[in-house]
Design a protein around this motif. Structure first.
Motif, PDB file in Angstrom:
ATOM      1  N   VAL A 158       0.848  -1.186   0.000  1.00 47.51           N
ATOM      2  CA  VAL A 158       0.000   0.000   0.000  1.00 47.51           C
ATOM      3  C   VAL A 158       0.884   1.237   0.000  1.00 47.51           C
ATOM      4  CG1 VAL A 158      -0.144   0.079   2.523  1.00 47.51           C
ATOM      5  CG2 VAL A 158      -1.964   1.115   1.134  1.00 47.51           C
ATOM      6  N   LYS A 159       0.403   2.304  -0.624  1.00 44.79           N
ATOM      7  CA  LYS A 159       1.158   3.552  -0.611  1.00 44.79           C
ATOM      8  C   LYS A 159       0.982   4.257   0.732  1.00 44.79           C
ATOM      9  CE  LYS A 159       1.054   4.510  -5.582  1.00 44.79           C
ATOM     10  NZ  LYS A 159       0.662   5.496  -6.621  1.00 44.79           N
ATOM     11  N   LYS A 160       2.041   4.934   1.155  1.00 48.12           N
ATOM     12  CA  LYS A 160       1.998   5.647   2.420  1.00 48.12           C
ATOM     13  C   LYS A 160       0.888   6.691   2.394  1.00 48.12           C
ATOM     14  CE  LYS A 160       4.970   8.047   5.737  1.00 48.12           C
ATOM     15  NZ  LYS A 160       6.352   8.486   6.038  1.00 48.12           N
ATOM     16  N   VAL A 213       4.501  -0.901   3.210  1.00 55.48           N
ATOM     17  CA  VAL A 213       4.118   0.480   2.838  1.00 55.48           C
ATOM     18  C   VAL A 213       5.201   1.048   1.923  1.00 55.48           C
ATOM     19  CG1 VAL A 213       3.614   2.778   3.715  1.00 55.48           C
ATOM     20  CG2 VAL A 213       2.874   0.757   4.999  1.00 55.48           C
ATOM     21  N   ARG A 214       4.775   1.561   0.776  1.00 53.80           N
ATOM     22  CA  ARG A 214       5.751   2.068  -0.195  1.00 53.80           C
ATOM     23  C   ARG A 214       5.492   3.545  -0.495  1.00 53.80           C
ATOM     24  NH1 ARG A 214       5.858  -2.913  -4.597  1.00 53.80           N
ATOM     25  NH2 ARG A 214       6.645  -4.494  -3.148  1.00 53.80           N
ATOM     26  N   GLY A 233       1.189   4.137   7.542  1.00 55.73           N
ATOM     27  CA  GLY A 233       2.267   5.047   7.888  1.00 55.73           C
ATOM     28  C   GLY A 233       3.644   4.440   7.736  1.00 55.73           C
ATOM     29  N   ALA A 234       3.763   3.131   8.041  1.00 54.22           N
ATOM     30  CA  ALA A 234       5.060   2.463   7.991  1.00 54.22           C
ATOM     31  C   ALA A 234       4.850   0.967   7.827  1.00 54.22           C
ATOM     32  CB  ALA A 234       5.843   2.755   9.272  1.00 54.22           C
ATOM     33  N   ASP A 235       5.908   0.286   7.336  1.00 56.25           N
ATOM     34  CA  ASP A 235       5.854  -1.172   7.252  1.00 56.25           C
ATOM     35  C   ASP A 235       5.596  -1.743   8.649  1.00 56.25           C
ATOM     36  OD1 ASP A 235       6.577  -0.819   4.649  1.00 56.25           O
ATOM     37  OD2 ASP A 235       8.610  -1.636   4.862  1.00 56.25           O
TER      38      ASP A 235
END
Length: 262
Positions: free
Chosen positions: A171-173, A261-262, A234-236
Protein backbone atom coordinates in the motif's frame (compact mmCIF):
# COMPACT_ATOMS: atom_id res chain seq x y z
CA UNK A 1 -24.60 -33.76 46.26
CA UNK A 2 -21.43 -34.60 48.20
CA UNK A 3 -19.18 -37.53 47.46
CA UNK A 4 -17.17 -38.80 50.42
CA UNK A 5 -14.36 -41.20 49.65
CA UNK A 6 -12.73 -42.93 52.60
CA UNK A 7 -9.10 -42.13 53.25
CA UNK A 8 -6.48 -44.68 54.29
CA UNK A 9 -3.47 -43.58 56.35
CA UNK A 10 -0.33 -45.12 54.92
CA UNK A 11 2.21 -43.37 57.15
CA UNK A 12 2.42 -40.71 59.83
CA UNK A 13 3.28 -38.16 57.16
CA UNK A 14 1.13 -39.12 54.16
CA UNK A 15 -2.61 -39.73 53.77
CA UNK A 16 -4.01 -41.33 50.63
CA UNK A 17 -7.73 -41.36 49.81
CA UNK A 18 -9.54 -44.16 48.00
CA UNK A 19 -12.82 -43.91 46.12
CA UNK A 20 -15.03 -45.77 48.58
CA UNK A 21 -17.91 -44.16 50.49
CA UNK A 22 -17.82 -45.53 54.06
CA UNK A 23 -21.07 -46.43 55.82
CA UNK A 24 -20.21 -44.13 58.71
CA UNK A 25 -19.81 -41.18 56.36
CA UNK A 26 -23.07 -41.99 54.59
CA UNK A 27 -24.86 -42.07 57.92
CA UNK A 28 -23.25 -38.80 58.91
CA UNK A 29 -24.93 -37.05 55.96
CA UNK A 30 -24.26 -33.32 56.16
CA UNK A 31 -22.75 -33.47 59.66
CA UNK A 32 -20.29 -30.62 60.10
CA UNK A 33 -19.35 -31.10 63.74
CA UNK A 34 -15.63 -31.00 62.98
CA UNK A 35 -13.40 -27.99 63.43
CA UNK A 36 -11.30 -28.28 60.29
CA UNK A 37 -10.56 -25.06 58.42
CA UNK A 38 -9.45 -24.81 54.80
CA UNK A 39 -7.01 -22.27 53.37
CA UNK A 40 -4.70 -21.68 50.43
CA UNK A 41 -7.23 -23.27 48.06
CA UNK A 42 -5.74 -22.94 44.57
CA UNK A 43 -6.98 -24.44 41.31
CA UNK A 44 -4.37 -25.05 38.62
CA UNK A 45 -1.96 -22.52 40.04
CA UNK A 46 -4.61 -19.78 39.84
CA UNK A 47 -4.98 -20.06 36.06
CA UNK A 48 -8.30 -20.18 34.22
CA UNK A 49 -9.41 -23.53 32.84
CA UNK A 50 -9.97 -22.71 29.15
CA UNK A 51 -11.59 -25.44 27.06
CA UNK A 52 -12.16 -25.69 23.33
CA UNK A 53 -14.24 -28.39 21.68
CA UNK A 54 -11.84 -31.30 22.14
CA UNK A 55 -9.50 -30.01 24.86
CA UNK A 56 -8.06 -32.62 27.21
CA UNK A 57 -6.09 -31.25 30.13
CA UNK A 58 -5.05 -32.09 33.68
CA UNK A 59 -6.11 -29.81 36.52
CA UNK A 60 -4.40 -29.77 39.91
CA UNK A 61 -6.22 -28.59 43.03
CA UNK A 62 -4.23 -27.80 46.18
CA UNK A 63 -5.34 -26.74 49.65
CA UNK A 64 -4.37 -26.69 53.33
CA UNK A 65 -6.54 -28.41 55.95
CA UNK A 66 -6.03 -27.48 59.60
CA UNK A 67 -7.64 -29.14 62.62
CA UNK A 68 -6.57 -29.05 66.31
CA UNK A 69 -7.13 -32.82 66.51
CA UNK A 70 -5.17 -33.47 63.35
CA UNK A 71 -6.49 -34.24 59.87
CA UNK A 72 -7.09 -37.90 59.10
CA UNK A 73 -8.43 -37.32 55.60
CA UNK A 74 -9.34 -34.49 53.24
CA UNK A 75 -10.44 -34.05 49.63
CA UNK A 76 -11.95 -31.47 47.30
CA UNK A 77 -13.54 -31.04 43.89
CA UNK A 78 -15.13 -28.37 41.66
CA UNK A 79 -18.87 -27.92 41.31
CA UNK A 80 -21.20 -25.57 39.43
CA UNK A 81 -24.72 -24.44 40.30
CA UNK A 82 -26.78 -22.67 42.93
CA UNK A 83 -26.02 -25.19 45.68
CA UNK A 84 -24.33 -28.58 46.04
CA UNK A 85 -27.61 -30.53 46.08
CA UNK A 86 -28.68 -28.94 42.78
CA UNK A 87 -25.24 -28.84 41.15
CA UNK A 88 -25.42 -29.06 37.36
CA UNK A 89 -21.73 -29.80 36.91
CA UNK A 90 -18.87 -31.41 38.80
CA UNK A 91 -15.17 -31.67 37.93
CA UNK A 92 -14.06 -34.31 38.00
CA UNK A 93 -17.27 -36.22 37.34
CA UNK A 94 -15.99 -38.94 39.64
CA UNK A 95 -13.62 -37.40 42.21
CA UNK A 96 -10.35 -39.36 42.21
CA UNK A 97 -8.02 -40.22 45.04
CA UNK A 98 -5.97 -37.40 46.48
CA UNK A 99 -2.93 -37.05 48.71
CA UNK A 100 -2.35 -35.05 51.92
CA UNK A 101 0.93 -34.57 53.78
CA UNK A 102 1.08 -33.75 57.48
CA UNK A 103 3.35 -30.84 58.34
CA UNK A 104 6.44 -32.00 60.30
CA UNK A 105 6.33 -28.70 62.19
CA UNK A 106 2.65 -28.82 63.16
CA UNK A 107 0.62 -32.07 63.21
CA UNK A 108 -2.60 -30.04 63.02
CA UNK A 109 -1.77 -28.88 59.47
CA UNK A 110 -1.94 -30.96 56.30
CA UNK A 111 -1.19 -29.80 52.76
CA UNK A 112 -3.29 -31.60 50.17
CA UNK A 113 -3.42 -31.98 46.40
CA UNK A 114 -5.42 -33.83 43.79
CA UNK A 115 -4.96 -33.94 40.02
CA UNK A 116 -7.65 -34.98 37.60
CA UNK A 117 -8.31 -35.09 33.88
CA UNK A 118 -10.78 -32.67 32.28
CA UNK A 119 -12.29 -33.39 28.86
CA UNK A 120 -14.16 -30.61 27.08
CA UNK A 121 -16.51 -33.23 25.65
CA UNK A 122 -17.94 -33.68 29.15
CA UNK A 123 -19.30 -30.12 29.07
CA UNK A 124 -22.49 -30.07 27.04
CA UNK A 125 -23.93 -26.69 28.07
CA UNK A 126 -22.49 -23.24 27.40
CA UNK A 127 -24.03 -22.09 30.69
CA UNK A 128 -21.35 -24.10 32.49
CA UNK A 129 -18.78 -21.45 31.54
CA UNK A 130 -17.99 -19.05 34.36
CA UNK A 131 -17.31 -19.41 38.08
CA UNK A 132 -17.10 -22.85 39.66
CA UNK A 133 -16.80 -23.44 43.41
CA UNK A 134 -14.47 -25.70 45.33
CA UNK A 135 -16.07 -28.06 47.85
CA UNK A 136 -13.64 -29.15 50.55
CA UNK A 137 -14.21 -31.77 53.24
CA UNK A 138 -12.15 -33.35 55.96
CA UNK A 139 -12.28 -36.00 58.65
CA UNK A 140 -10.24 -35.31 61.77
CA UNK A 141 -8.51 -37.87 63.98
CA UNK A 142 -11.55 -37.88 66.28
CA UNK A 143 -13.79 -38.95 63.32
CA UNK A 144 -15.57 -35.59 63.17
CA UNK A 145 -16.41 -34.29 59.68
CA UNK A 146 -16.21 -30.77 58.32
CA UNK A 147 -17.62 -29.67 54.97
CA UNK A 148 -17.28 -26.26 53.32
CA UNK A 149 -19.29 -25.88 50.13
CA UNK A 150 -17.35 -22.85 48.89
CA UNK A 151 -13.75 -23.09 50.05
CA UNK A 152 -12.52 -21.39 46.87
CA UNK A 153 -13.43 -20.69 43.26
CA UNK A 154 -12.14 -21.30 39.75
CA UNK A 155 -12.96 -19.98 36.28
CA UNK A 156 -13.93 -22.40 33.51
CA UNK A 157 -13.98 -20.63 30.13
CA UNK A 158 -14.76 -21.25 26.47
CA UNK A 159 -11.80 -21.10 24.09
CA UNK A 160 -11.82 -18.14 21.68
CA UNK A 161 -10.24 -17.56 18.25
CA UNK A 162 -9.62 -14.28 16.46
CA UNK A 163 -8.35 -13.84 12.91
CA UNK A 164 -6.95 -10.85 11.02
CA UNK A 165 -6.35 -9.75 7.44
CA UNK A 166 -4.92 -6.36 6.45
CA UNK A 167 -5.12 -5.14 2.83
CA UNK A 168 -4.12 -4.00 0.32
CA UNK A 169 -0.59 -5.35 0.32
CA UNK A 170 1.51 -3.43 -0.59
CA UNK A 171 0.00 0.00 0.00
CA UNK A 172 1.16 3.55 -0.61
CA UNK A 173 2.00 5.65 2.42
CA UNK A 174 -0.99 7.68 3.59
CA UNK A 175 -3.52 5.43 1.86
CA UNK A 176 -6.18 3.45 3.70
CA UNK A 177 -5.51 -0.01 5.10
CA UNK A 178 -8.62 -2.09 5.73
CA UNK A 179 -8.28 -4.60 8.58
CA UNK A 180 -10.84 -7.38 8.87
CA UNK A 181 -11.22 -10.49 10.98
CA UNK A 182 -13.61 -12.58 13.04
CA UNK A 183 -13.99 -13.41 16.72
CA UNK A 184 -15.41 -16.86 17.49
CA UNK A 185 -15.57 -19.08 20.54
CA UNK A 186 -16.21 -22.73 21.32
CA UNK A 187 -19.88 -23.61 21.42
CA UNK A 188 -20.04 -26.70 23.63
CA UNK A 189 -23.66 -27.33 22.67
CA UNK A 190 -23.28 -27.32 18.87
CA UNK A 191 -19.71 -28.66 18.79
CA UNK A 192 -18.57 -25.77 16.57
CA UNK A 193 -16.94 -22.36 16.84
CA UNK A 194 -19.56 -19.62 16.54
CA UNK A 195 -19.35 -15.84 16.26
CA UNK A 196 -18.98 -13.83 19.47
CA UNK A 197 -20.88 -10.57 18.91
CA UNK A 198 -20.71 -7.23 20.69
CA UNK A 199 -17.24 -7.71 22.17
CA UNK A 200 -14.49 -5.06 22.29
CA UNK A 201 -11.38 -6.15 20.38
CA UNK A 202 -8.16 -4.15 20.20
CA UNK A 203 -6.51 -3.44 16.84
CA UNK A 204 -2.76 -3.38 17.43
CA UNK A 205 0.25 -2.48 15.29
CA UNK A 206 3.92 -3.44 15.49
CA UNK A 207 6.35 -1.49 13.36
CA UNK A 208 8.85 -3.51 11.35
CA UNK A 209 12.00 -3.98 13.44
CA UNK A 210 10.14 -3.50 16.73
CA UNK A 211 9.12 -6.19 19.22
CA UNK A 212 6.22 -4.32 20.86
CA UNK A 213 2.63 -3.88 19.73
CA UNK A 214 0.66 -0.71 20.45
CA UNK A 215 -3.13 -0.41 20.43
CA UNK A 216 -4.48 1.81 17.66
CA UNK A 217 -8.21 1.54 18.41
CA UNK A 218 -10.95 -0.69 19.76
CA UNK A 219 -13.37 -2.44 17.41
CA UNK A 220 -16.68 -4.04 18.43
CA UNK A 221 -17.43 -7.43 16.90
CA UNK A 222 -20.51 -7.64 14.66
CA UNK A 223 -23.50 -9.97 14.81
CA UNK A 224 -21.51 -13.01 13.65
CA UNK A 225 -18.29 -11.96 15.32
CA UNK A 226 -17.03 -10.01 12.29
CA UNK A 227 -14.39 -7.31 12.73
CA UNK A 228 -13.73 -4.47 10.30
CA UNK A 229 -11.97 -1.12 10.53
CA UNK A 230 -9.60 1.17 8.61
CA UNK A 231 -6.35 2.98 9.38
CA UNK A 232 -3.92 5.16 7.45
CA UNK A 233 -0.75 3.46 6.26
CA UNK A 234 2.27 5.05 7.89
CA UNK A 235 5.06 2.46 7.99
CA UNK A 236 5.85 -1.17 7.25
CA UNK A 237 4.55 -3.38 10.01
CA UNK A 238 2.18 -5.95 11.40
CA UNK A 239 -1.50 -5.57 12.28
CA UNK A 240 -3.31 -7.88 14.67
CA UNK A 241 -6.52 -8.15 16.69
CA UNK A 242 -6.34 -8.90 20.40
CA UNK A 243 -9.33 -10.05 22.47
CA UNK A 244 -8.85 -9.74 26.24
CA UNK A 245 -11.48 -12.32 27.17
CA UNK A 246 -14.52 -12.21 29.46
CA UNK A 247 -15.75 -14.01 32.58
CA UNK A 248 -16.93 -16.89 30.37
CA UNK A 249 -14.46 -16.81 27.46
CA UNK A 250 -10.69 -16.97 27.28
CA UNK A 251 -8.44 -14.40 25.58
CA UNK A 252 -7.16 -14.69 22.01
CA UNK A 253 -4.58 -12.88 19.91
CA UNK A 254 -4.22 -13.20 16.15
CA UNK A 255 -0.85 -13.60 14.50
CA UNK A 256 0.30 -10.32 12.97
CA UNK A 257 -0.43 -9.67 9.28
CA UNK A 258 2.39 -7.75 7.56
CA UNK A 259 1.69 -4.77 5.31
CA UNK A 260 4.43 -3.34 3.09
CA UNK A 261 4.12 0.48 2.84
CA UNK A 262 5.75 2.07 -0.19
Amino acid sequence: MRIRPAMTVVSLATLVCVSVIPAAAQAAGRDTSGATTFSNVVVDGGKDIVLGLTTRTTVTLTWTATDPDGVAASWAYLWHGSDTDAADGRLPVYPPAGTCTVSPADPAVSTCRVSFAVNARDLHRNALAGTWKVLAEAQDDGDDWTAVDVAGTASVKRYAKVTVNASPEPVKKGRTVTVTGRLTRANWESGTYTGYAGRPVALQFRKKGSTAYTTLKTVTSGSSGTLRTTVKAGADGYYRFRFAGTTTTGPSTAAGDFVDVR
